[in-house]
Write a protein that holds these residues in place. Sequence first.
Motif, PDB file in Angstrom:
ATOM      1  N   ALA A 185      -1.780   3.137  -6.240  1.00 59.46           N
ATOM      2  CA  ALA A 185      -2.908   2.221  -6.462  1.00 59.46           C
ATOM      3  C   ALA A 185      -3.536   2.487  -7.829  1.00 59.46           C
ATOM      4  O   ALA A 185      -3.795   1.556  -8.597  1.00 59.46           O
ATOM      5  CB  ALA A 185      -3.954   2.383  -5.348  1.00 59.46           C
ATOM      6  N   PRO A 210       0.834  -1.216   0.000  1.00 57.42           N
ATOM      7  CA  PRO A 210       0.000   0.000   0.000  1.00 57.42           C
ATOM      8  C   PRO A 210       0.863   1.259   0.000  1.00 57.42           C
ATOM      9  O   PRO A 210       1.035   1.919   1.005  1.00 57.42           O
ATOM     10  CB  PRO A 210      -0.819  -0.133   1.294  1.00 57.42           C
ATOM     11  CG  PRO A 210       0.003  -0.978   2.191  1.00 57.42           C
ATOM     12  CD  PRO A 210       0.849  -1.876   1.328  1.00 57.42           C
ATOM     13  N   LEU A 211       1.393   1.599  -1.169  1.00 50.39           N
ATOM     14  CA  LEU A 211       2.345   2.710  -1.256  1.00 50.39           C
ATOM     15  C   LEU A 211       1.665   4.059  -1.427  1.00 50.39           C
ATOM     16  O   LEU A 211       2.327   5.078  -1.516  1.00 50.39           O
ATOM     17  CB  LEU A 211       3.317   2.473  -2.425  1.00 50.39           C
ATOM     18  CG  LEU A 211       4.180   1.206  -2.319  1.00 50.39           C
ATOM     19  CD1 LEU A 211       5.090   1.062  -3.521  1.00 50.39           C
ATOM     20  CD2 LEU A 211       4.997   1.216  -1.030  1.00 50.39           C
TER      21      LEU A 211
HETATM   22  P1  UTP Z   1      -6.877   6.229   2.819  1.00 51.93           P
HETATM   23  O1  UTP Z   1      -5.732   7.138   3.021  1.00 51.93           O
HETATM   24  O2  UTP Z   1      -8.192   6.593   3.373  1.00 51.93           O
HETATM   25  O3  UTP Z   1      -6.383   4.785   3.321  1.00 51.93           O
HETATM   26  O4  UTP Z   1      -6.997   5.935   1.261  1.00 51.93           O
HETATM   27  P2  UTP Z   1      -6.860   3.842   4.503  1.00 51.93           P
HETATM   28  O5  UTP Z   1      -6.450   2.490   4.152  1.00 51.93           O
HETATM   29  O6  UTP Z   1      -8.285   4.043   4.835  1.00 51.93           O
HETATM   30  O7  UTP Z   1      -6.145   4.381   5.772  1.00 51.93           O
HETATM   31  P3  UTP Z   1      -4.711   4.083   6.314  1.00 51.93           P
HETATM   32  O8  UTP Z   1      -3.764   4.352   5.182  1.00 51.93           O
HETATM   33  O9  UTP Z   1      -4.678   2.672   6.795  1.00 51.93           O
HETATM   34  O10 UTP Z   1      -4.611   5.079   7.441  1.00 51.93           O
HETATM   35  C1  UTP Z   1      -8.095   6.260   0.459  1.00 51.93           C
HETATM   36  C2  UTP Z   1      -8.498   5.084  -0.401  1.00 51.93           C
HETATM   37  O11 UTP Z   1      -7.398   4.634  -1.195  1.00 51.93           O
HETATM   38  C3  UTP Z   1      -7.123   3.277  -0.961  1.00 51.93           C
HETATM   39  C4  UTP Z   1      -7.741   2.974   0.402  1.00 51.93           C
HETATM   40  O12 UTP Z   1      -8.119   1.609   0.454  1.00 51.93           O
HETATM   41  C5  UTP Z   1      -8.927   3.893   0.450  1.00 51.93           C
HETATM   42  O13 UTP Z   1     -10.059   3.311  -0.163  1.00 51.93           O
HETATM   43  N1  UTP Z   1      -5.669   3.048  -0.991  1.00 51.93           N
HETATM   44  C6  UTP Z   1      -4.853   3.837  -0.270  1.00 51.93           C
HETATM   45  C7  UTP Z   1      -5.154   2.019  -1.751  1.00 51.93           C
HETATM   46  O14 UTP Z   1      -5.883   1.275  -2.434  1.00 51.93           O
HETATM   47  N2  UTP Z   1      -3.803   1.811  -1.752  1.00 51.93           N
HETATM   48  C8  UTP Z   1      -2.963   2.591  -1.044  1.00 51.93           C
HETATM   49  O15 UTP Z   1      -1.746   2.355  -1.107  1.00 51.93           O
HETATM   50  C9  UTP Z   1      -3.497   3.631  -0.289  1.00 51.93           C
END
Ligand code: UTP
Length: 289
Positions: free
Chosen positions: A115, A109-110
């Motif tokens: 993504a 998750p970079l």
């Molecule tokens: P968010 O920053 O809200 O991520 O990303 P998150 O997973 O809810 O929160 P953290 O990072 O754990 O604190 C917005 C959208 O982008 C996707 C997330 O799944 C969310 O739907 N995303 C974010 C990815 O698909 N990949 C990534 O590397 C980061």
Amino acid sequence: LIRRVRNAVLPVAGLGTPVMPGAQTTPKTLLHVVDRPILSYVVEEARAAGIEHFVFIVGRGQGAIEDYFDHNPEVEGALEAKGKTEILADVRRDLPRPGEMSFIRQMAPLGLGHAVWCARDVIGDEPFAVMLPDMLMVAERPALAQCVEAYGEVGGNIVAVEPAPKGETHKYGIVALDGQDGRLNRMTGMVEKPPLGTEPSNLFISGRYILQPEIFHILETQERGAGGEIQLTDGMAALMKRQDFHALEYEGTTYDCGDKIGLLRANVAFALRRPDLADEARAAIQALL
Ligand code: UTP
């Protein structure tokens, strides 16, 4: 040249830290709002905007998302045997047409920019929608459909925006506009999570975009930004030097289901909007206050 928007990219590979430990075994976007996973509402919104193909960017351990969008013979068979036709229809409502959904692994998750970049070979050389699937929009006309319509008028790139609650601009991506006249305005910039007092407007990027495929070239070499993540906002800011971006203040309300209170608010709001549940929901909530 305005080409039709056929594909939507739904990045769901983030960890969902704010809704742990629930998001540990259930991907955040499969958590429920009333009786449906969050993703169910987003897919419905996309279909209403004419989206024909969904590209999910998933992470490890999120196989449940693919399973949700497939037949479940055991459940369907049991419902059928019991004659529960209404529930059966509801269970099947979200099923895709064969080939309507693709799943791509983001191996780490970079960041959101990374993504989206993972979708490049599936999207190819076409404009496409990006939907942040933890943002639920309640709107008379579905939010993405409003974006597609705005895109039909001005072309280029479209970013859906909404006024942020006072004092909360530092939590979001915020846009800068070239004057404000009506709901669709040319953008001059955007900044991810600006410190309070430095925000260029009160309009936050609420999670629906129409982007041109040139964004992929930029994301390919995009450096890490805020939070050490490859940010979509930074990539869009770079593309803005070459292409038009318009912010659409869409008509509707965003429910950010990405954290505990947001998810709770969405559940309350959606229950109160459901004709079959509203009265009981209101009574149950009032009894708690
Ligand atoms: P968010 O920053 O809200 O991520 O990303 P998150 O997973 O809810 O929160 P953290 O990072 O754990 O604190 C917005 C959208 O982008 C996707 C997330 O799944 C969310 O739907 N995303 C974010 C990815 O698909 N990949 C990534 O590397 C980061």
